[in-house]
Scaffold this active site. Sequence first.
Site, PDB file in Angstrom:
ATOM      1  N   CYS A 122       0.807  -1.229   0.000  1.00 38.97           N
ATOM      2  CA  CYS A 122       0.000   0.000   0.000  1.00 38.97           C
ATOM      3  C   CYS A 122       0.835   1.271   0.000  1.00 38.97           C
ATOM      4  CB  CYS A 122      -0.987   0.000   1.158  1.00 38.97           C
ATOM      5  SG  CYS A 122      -0.235  -0.101   2.795  1.00 38.97           S
ATOM      6  N   LYS A 195      -6.878  -8.649  11.062  1.00 37.37           N
ATOM      7  CA  LYS A 195      -6.716  -7.216  10.813  1.00 37.37           C
ATOM      8  C   LYS A 195      -8.058  -6.653  10.355  1.00 37.37           C
ATOM      9  CE  LYS A 195      -3.912  -3.891   8.217  1.00 37.37           C
ATOM     10  NZ  LYS A 195      -2.830  -3.745   7.207  1.00 37.37           N
ATOM     11  N   ARG A 205      -1.869   6.196   8.178  1.00 37.25           N
ATOM     12  CA  ARG A 205      -1.878   6.483   6.739  1.00 37.25           C
ATOM     13  C   ARG A 205      -1.270   7.835   6.440  1.00 37.25           C
ATOM     14  NH1 ARG A 205      -7.905   3.781   5.807  1.00 37.25           N
ATOM     15  NH2 ARG A 205      -7.185   1.636   6.172  1.00 37.25           N
ATOM     16  N   GLU A 233      -9.807 -16.942  10.428  1.00 35.84           N
ATOM     17  CA  GLU A 233      -8.564 -16.362   9.916  1.00 35.84           C
ATOM     18  C   GLU A 233      -7.352 -16.918  10.676  1.00 35.84           C
ATOM     19  OE1 GLU A 233      -7.866 -14.480   7.428  1.00 35.84           O
ATOM     20  OE2 GLU A 233      -9.677 -13.426   6.816  1.00 35.84           O
ATOM     21  N   LYS A 248      -5.011  -6.818  15.216  1.00 35.82           N
ATOM     22  CA  LYS A 248      -4.950  -5.388  14.921  1.00 35.82           C
ATOM     23  C   LYS A 248      -6.334  -4.879  14.519  1.00 35.82           C
ATOM     24  CE  LYS A 248      -2.598  -2.080  11.892  1.00 35.82           C
ATOM     25  NZ  LYS A 248      -1.704  -1.899  10.729  1.00 35.82           N
ATOM     26  N   TYR A 313       3.543   2.659  19.380  1.00 31.53           N
ATOM     27  CA  TYR A 313       4.243   3.932  19.200  1.00 31.53           C
ATOM     28  C   TYR A 313       4.617   4.536  20.554  1.00 31.53           C
ATOM     29  CZ  TYR A 313       2.128   3.176  14.668  1.00 31.53           C
ATOM     30  OH  TYR A 313       1.749   2.611  13.477  1.00 31.53           O
TER      31      TYR A 313
END
Length: 324
Positions: A122, A195, A205, A233, A248, A313
């Site tokens: 992406c 996800k 983004r 999944e 996530k 983060y």
Amino acid sequence: MANEFKRHRRLRQSASLRSMVRETHLHPEDFIFPLFVVEGATENNDVGSMPGVYQVSYNNLKKELDEIIELGLTSVIIFGVPEVKDPYGKEAYNDDGIVQKSIRFIKDYAPQLTVVADTCLCQYTDHGHCGVVNGGVIENDTSLELLAKTAVTQAEAGADIIAPSNMMDGFVTYIRKALDESGFPQTPIMSYAVKYSSAFYGPFRDAAHSTPQFGDRDTYQMDPANRLEAKREVKSDLEEGADFLIIKPALSYMDILRDTREETDVPLVAYNVSGEYSMIKAAASQGWVDEKAIVTEKLLSMKRAGADLIVTYHAKDMARWLKE
């Protein structure tokens, strides 16, 4: 009288006693620090929506690594911000791409760090989607070939772990096969197994320059309303050879994190995503919350729910606080 009810407060009477019986702990090695490396810049770029987070210039990697090591952090996950984008994300699997160059530099300068390579298209496609687009449709199987090529170049550069985040069906199978055939059977896959298509990704983004230029990612990322789908999944990724599983986002999906912990015994990773980070930073800047206390509580909750590792983060701040 004393036997008519339980005296739970006995174990809460002092800080030292509370510490003695504490069940969940945070350590610097629990955290995987996201590192955005930007191509073509001589200085770091601020990420406006994520206070304290930067697009790090390749030229400044040494300084960044010195800080990470000094804080006692032991692992990073690399995201590239390339100069050039195209419909097929060719810079993602360029042997001399920004991620590949960064991995080689890190493994040469700081070999003790574990380097996780995010494997997606992406950031590298001009349309911002995680796969090949044909007639407005994201093509699953064509995309798998390019993702496998990307993973191999990252492993060749020295990545310790490959972390595919694209959510194409079969991505673990394709990448495992490509790694094995290219001489990397020992390189583990940290799959973004669960996800969700989440509104919490907005600031990321901004940092990665990866916003879709049309439509959304609902056809390949999961519906936030679904719980049982996550189990499917997880099951398929484990069968295909995943060594780690990522959930996530983390904060709004603690039920999924707990479900996965109870059903699997592989290392489990919670991704404390950008929106979760930015909300706390914004509130703390206004004096509305105690940043240290709320971040500590949030990260403890993820470990308590079953995470072994946390992509966050907050890693640098939390490492500093743990030294206090």
